[in-house]
Design a protein around this motif. Structure first.
Motif, PDB file in Angstrom:
ATOM      1  N   ILE A 195      28.940  52.872  14.134  1.00 41.27           N
ATOM      2  CA  ILE A 195      29.244  52.323  15.548  1.00 41.27           C
ATOM      3  C   ILE A 195      29.093  50.655  15.626  1.00 41.27           C
ATOM      4  CG2 ILE A 195      28.790  52.558  17.927  1.00 41.27           C
ATOM      5  CD1 ILE A 195      27.447  55.358  17.275  1.00 41.27           C
ATOM      6  N   HIS A 196      30.365  50.002  15.840  1.00 40.45           N
ATOM      7  CA  HIS A 196      30.067  48.666  16.261  1.00 40.45           C
ATOM      8  C   HIS A 196      29.606  48.358  17.561  1.00 40.45           C
ATOM      9  CE1 HIS A 196      31.795  44.608  14.688  1.00 40.45           C
ATOM     10  NE2 HIS A 196      31.583  44.405  16.199  1.00 40.45           N
ATOM     11  N   LEU A 197      28.712  47.391  17.574  1.00 38.76           N
ATOM     12  CA  LEU A 197      27.768  47.166  18.878  1.00 38.76           C
ATOM     13  C   LEU A 197      28.321  45.853  19.480  1.00 38.76           C
ATOM     14  CD1 LEU A 197      25.303  47.832  20.812  1.00 38.76           C
ATOM     15  CD2 LEU A 197      23.958  46.784  19.065  1.00 38.76           C
ATOM     16  N   TYR A 198      28.171  45.700  20.578  1.00 35.32           N
ATOM     17  CA  TYR A 198      28.449  44.527  21.300  1.00 35.32           C
ATOM     18  C   TYR A 198      27.647  44.454  22.328  1.00 35.32           C
ATOM     19  CZ  TYR A 198      33.346  44.789  19.499  1.00 35.32           C
ATOM     20  OH  TYR A 198      34.397  45.204  18.743  1.00 35.32           O
ATOM     21  N   LYS A 199      26.710  43.449  22.429  1.00 36.19           N
ATOM     22  CA  LYS A 199      25.339  43.337  23.267  1.00 36.19           C
ATOM     23  C   LYS A 199      25.967  42.575  24.555  1.00 36.19           C
ATOM     24  CE  LYS A 199      22.637  42.512  19.159  1.00 36.19           C
ATOM     25  NZ  LYS A 199      21.645  41.201  18.414  1.00 36.19           N
ATOM     26  N   GLY A 200      25.407  43.011  25.535  1.00 41.90           N
ATOM     27  CA  GLY A 200      25.659  42.358  26.906  1.00 41.90           C
ATOM     28  C   GLY A 200      24.525  42.585  27.715  1.00 41.90           C
ATOM     29  N   ILE A 201      24.525  41.858  29.007  1.00 45.39           N
ATOM     30  CA  ILE A 201      23.643  41.811  30.089  1.00 45.39           C
ATOM     31  C   ILE A 201      24.297  41.931  31.406  1.00 45.39           C
ATOM     32  CG2 ILE A 201      21.948  40.549  31.244  1.00 45.39           C
ATOM     33  CD1 ILE A 201      21.175  39.231  28.807  1.00 45.39           C
ATOM     34  N   GLU A 202      23.937  42.976  32.088  1.00 47.40           N
ATOM     35  CA  GLU A 202      24.524  42.880  33.366  1.00 47.40           C
ATOM     36  C   GLU A 202      23.685  42.120  34.489  1.00 47.40           C
ATOM     37  OE1 GLU A 202      25.912  46.140  36.655  1.00 47.40           O
ATOM     38  OE2 GLU A 202      24.857  46.867  35.229  1.00 47.40           O
ATOM     39  N   PHE A 203      24.097  40.688  34.636  1.00 49.14           N
ATOM     40  CA  PHE A 203      23.397  39.764  35.316  1.00 49.14           C
ATOM     41  C   PHE A 203      23.544  39.863  36.772  1.00 49.14           C
ATOM     42  CE2 PHE A 203      24.754  37.807  31.574  1.00 49.14           C
ATOM     43  CZ  PHE A 203      23.289  37.016  31.127  1.00 49.14           C
ATOM     44  N   THR A 204      22.569  39.703  37.651  1.00 47.05           N
ATOM     45  CA  THR A 204      22.396  39.580  39.069  1.00 47.05           C
ATOM     46  C   THR A 204      22.398  38.310  39.531  1.00 47.05           C
ATOM     47  OG1 THR A 204      20.822  41.678  39.292  1.00 47.05           O
ATOM     48  CG2 THR A 204      21.049  40.493  41.404  1.00 47.05           C
ATOM     49  N   THR A 205      23.546  37.917  40.083  1.00 50.95           N
ATOM     50  CA  THR A 205      23.637  36.473  40.505  1.00 50.95           C
ATOM     51  C   THR A 205      22.862  36.213  41.744  1.00 50.95           C
ATOM     52  OG1 THR A 205      25.587  37.115  42.028  1.00 50.95           O
ATOM     53  CG2 THR A 205      26.226  36.681  39.542  1.00 50.95           C
ATOM     54  N   ILE A 259      28.858  41.331  34.317  1.00 48.92           N
ATOM     55  CA  ILE A 259      28.489  41.574  33.074  1.00 48.92           C
ATOM     56  C   ILE A 259      28.948  40.401  31.941  1.00 48.92           C
ATOM     57  CG2 ILE A 259      28.563  43.182  31.000  1.00 48.92           C
ATOM     58  CD1 ILE A 259      28.868  45.221  33.008  1.00 48.92           C
ATOM     59  N   GLY A 260      27.947  40.030  31.180  1.00 50.15           N
ATOM     60  CA  GLY A 260      28.401  39.093  30.029  1.00 50.15           C
ATOM     61  C   GLY A 260      28.173  39.874  28.782  1.00 50.15           C
ATOM     62  N   VAL A 261      29.367  39.622  27.849  1.00 50.80           N
ATOM     63  CA  VAL A 261      28.996  40.289  26.509  1.00 50.80           C
ATOM     64  C   VAL A 261      29.242  39.194  25.489  1.00 50.80           C
ATOM     65  CG1 VAL A 261      30.223  42.090  24.938  1.00 50.80           C
ATOM     66  CG2 VAL A 261      30.192  42.139  27.350  1.00 50.80           C
ATOM     67  N   HIS A 262      27.913  39.082  24.704  1.00 45.45           N
ATOM     68  CA  HIS A 262      28.363  38.230  23.427  1.00 45.45           C
ATOM     69  C   HIS A 262      26.954  38.386  22.542  1.00 45.45           C
ATOM     70  CE1 HIS A 262      27.807  34.294  21.125  1.00 45.45           C
ATOM     71  NE2 HIS A 262      28.977  34.206  21.235  1.00 45.45           N
ATOM     72  N   ASN A 263      27.420  38.459  20.989  1.00 43.46           N
ATOM     73  CA  ASN A 263      26.132  38.715  20.292  1.00 43.46           C
ATOM     74  C   ASN A 263      24.744  37.930  20.336  1.00 43.46           C
ATOM     75  OD1 ASN A 263      27.509  40.922  18.857  1.00 43.46           O
ATOM     76  ND2 ASN A 263      28.373  39.619  17.368  1.00 43.46           N
ATOM     77  N   ASN A 264      24.962  36.699  21.146  1.00 39.62           N
ATOM     78  CA  ASN A 264      23.860  36.122  21.275  1.00 39.62           C
ATOM     79  C   ASN A 264      23.682  35.818  22.857  1.00 39.62           C
ATOM     80  OD1 ASN A 264      21.680  34.451  20.527  1.00 39.62           O
ATOM     81  ND2 ASN A 264      23.123  32.359  20.779  1.00 39.62           N
ATOM     82  N   ILE A 265      23.941  36.970  23.449  1.00 47.23           N
ATOM     83  CA  ILE A 265      23.757  37.084  25.182  1.00 47.23           C
ATOM     84  C   ILE A 265      22.197  36.718  25.433  1.00 47.23           C
ATOM     85  CG2 ILE A 265      23.343  39.468  25.332  1.00 47.23           C
ATOM     86  CD1 ILE A 265      25.785  37.272  27.424  1.00 47.23           C
ATOM     87  N   LYS A 266      21.373  37.105  24.627  1.00 46.59           N
ATOM     88  CA  LYS A 266      19.782  36.966  24.758  1.00 46.59           C
ATOM     89  C   LYS A 266      19.446  35.595  25.096  1.00 46.59           C
ATOM     90  CE  LYS A 266      15.393  38.274  23.309  1.00 46.59           C
ATOM     91  NZ  LYS A 266      14.959  39.070  24.575  1.00 46.59           N
ATOM     92  N   SER A 267      20.315  34.624  24.684  1.00 45.19           N
ATOM     93  CA  SER A 267      19.933  33.061  24.668  1.00 45.19           C
ATOM     94  C   SER A 267      20.049  32.710  26.144  1.00 45.19           C
ATOM     95  CB  SER A 267      20.927  32.555  23.794  1.00 45.19           C
ATOM     96  OG  SER A 267      22.276  32.300  24.172  1.00 45.19           O
ATOM     97  N   ILE A 268      21.046  33.406  27.113  1.00 42.87           N
ATOM     98  CA  ILE A 268      21.094  32.956  28.484  1.00 42.87           C
ATOM     99  C   ILE A 268      20.503  33.920  29.450  1.00 42.87           C
ATOM    100  CG2 ILE A 268      23.255  31.779  27.824  1.00 42.87           C
ATOM    101  CD1 ILE A 268      24.783  34.095  29.166  1.00 42.87           C
ATOM    102  N   GLN A 269      19.673  34.758  28.735  1.00 41.76           N
ATOM    103  CA  GLN A 269      18.982  35.688  29.440  1.00 41.76           C
ATOM    104  C   GLN A 269      18.074  35.096  30.642  1.00 41.76           C
ATOM    105  OE1 GLN A 269      17.035  39.285  27.580  1.00 41.76           O
ATOM    106  NE2 GLN A 269      15.283  38.469  28.609  1.00 41.76           N
ATOM    107  N   SER A 270      18.008  35.594  32.119  1.00 37.46           N
ATOM    108  CA  SER A 270      16.918  34.888  32.855  1.00 37.46           C
ATOM    109  C   SER A 270      16.912  36.043  34.057  1.00 37.46           C
ATOM    110  CB  SER A 270      17.882  33.779  33.743  1.00 37.46           C
ATOM    111  OG  SER A 270      17.219  32.950  34.400  1.00 37.46           O
ATOM    112  N   LYS A 271      15.763  35.284  34.796  1.00 37.35           N
ATOM    113  CA  LYS A 271      15.436  36.382  35.840  1.00 37.35           C
ATOM    114  C   LYS A 271      16.534  36.564  36.893  1.00 37.35           C
ATOM    115  CE  LYS A 271      10.723  34.588  35.933  1.00 37.35           C
ATOM    116  NZ  LYS A 271       9.769  33.848  36.676  1.00 37.35           N
TER     117      LYS A 271
END
Length: 218
Positions: free
Chosen positions: A21-31, A38-50
């Motif tokens: 299964i090919h995985l795409y990493k994402g975060i559902e941001f609360t603005t 939702i942002g999707v990118h393999n390095n999405i963790k780099s922009i993770q925030s509160k």
């Protein structure tokens, strides 16, 4: 996608990989406006925030800077992009002009009636269905289909997928009953009773109530 964080572990990634299964990493941001994007990118963790750290337009620019992909989820809900009380029309327009996908159907919230008009106006957008999986019963309740070549399958880049036609948006049959149950509780008053009920009622009683309600609905 978790809310405002990415919780997937290396072990999770390994399980996806060994099961093909090919995985795409994402975060559902609360603005900042209390709108979900939702942002999707393999390095999405780099922009993770509160939660509420980014304004909607700022978040869009940050995801674009990553060369990531933007999904507008459940747009007509209280935390959706179409909530006029929370986000200005100019900022909403900016998000729609730069996003890649918009949810047409959502497991928890049903179909978005205005999606077709939005898709005709914003040619950059493709429609998706989403499980919005807050429990194991919801995982893959909805899925999207695209036809890919064997060559594409070796490197399922999101750009390739975005360029293809998404031909089918389906809900797995096993989820039909769950959808009826979820739809029953979508009303505000019913939802309040539901929130109280899951706190006070033991699980066997909850299951009995669910069985009874589904019998009545049918």
């Amino acid at each position: 996608c978790d809310h405002d964080t990415i919780g997937i572990t290396k072990e999770d990634e390994k399980l996806f990989r060994i099961n093909g299964i090919h995985l795409y990493k994402g975060i559902e941001f609360t603005t900042y406006e209390d709108v979900h994007i939702i942002g999707v990118h393999n390095n999405i963790k780099s922009i993770q925030s509160k939660p509420m750290s980014y304004k909607a337009t700022e978040l869009v620019n940050v995801i674009i800077g990553l060369r990531g992909y933007i999904i507008v989820p459940h747009p007509e809900t209280d935390v959706g992009l179409f909530n006029k009380r929370k986000i200005s029309s100019a900022d909403r327009e900016y998000v729609l002009n730069h996003a890649h996908y918009i949810e047409k159907s959502n497991y928890y919230f049903g179909d978005t009636e205005s999606t077709e008009d939005v898709l005709s106006q914003y040619k950059n957008l493709k429609s998706l269905a989403s499980s919005d999986a807050h429990s194991k019963e919801c995982v893959a309740a909805y899925y999207n289909e695209v036809n890919i070549t064997e060559n594409d399958a070796k490197d399922l880049d999101l750009q390739i997928i975005h360029e293809l036609e998404i031909k089918n948006i389906k809900r797995i049959q096993i989820a039909e009953k769950e959808w009826i149950w979820t739809k029953f509780w979508r009303g505000r008053i019913a939802n309040k009773f539901y929130a109280i009920g899951i706190k006070l009622c033991p699980k066997p009683i909850q299951k009995s109530i669910k069985w009874f309600v589904l019998k009545i609905i049918k």
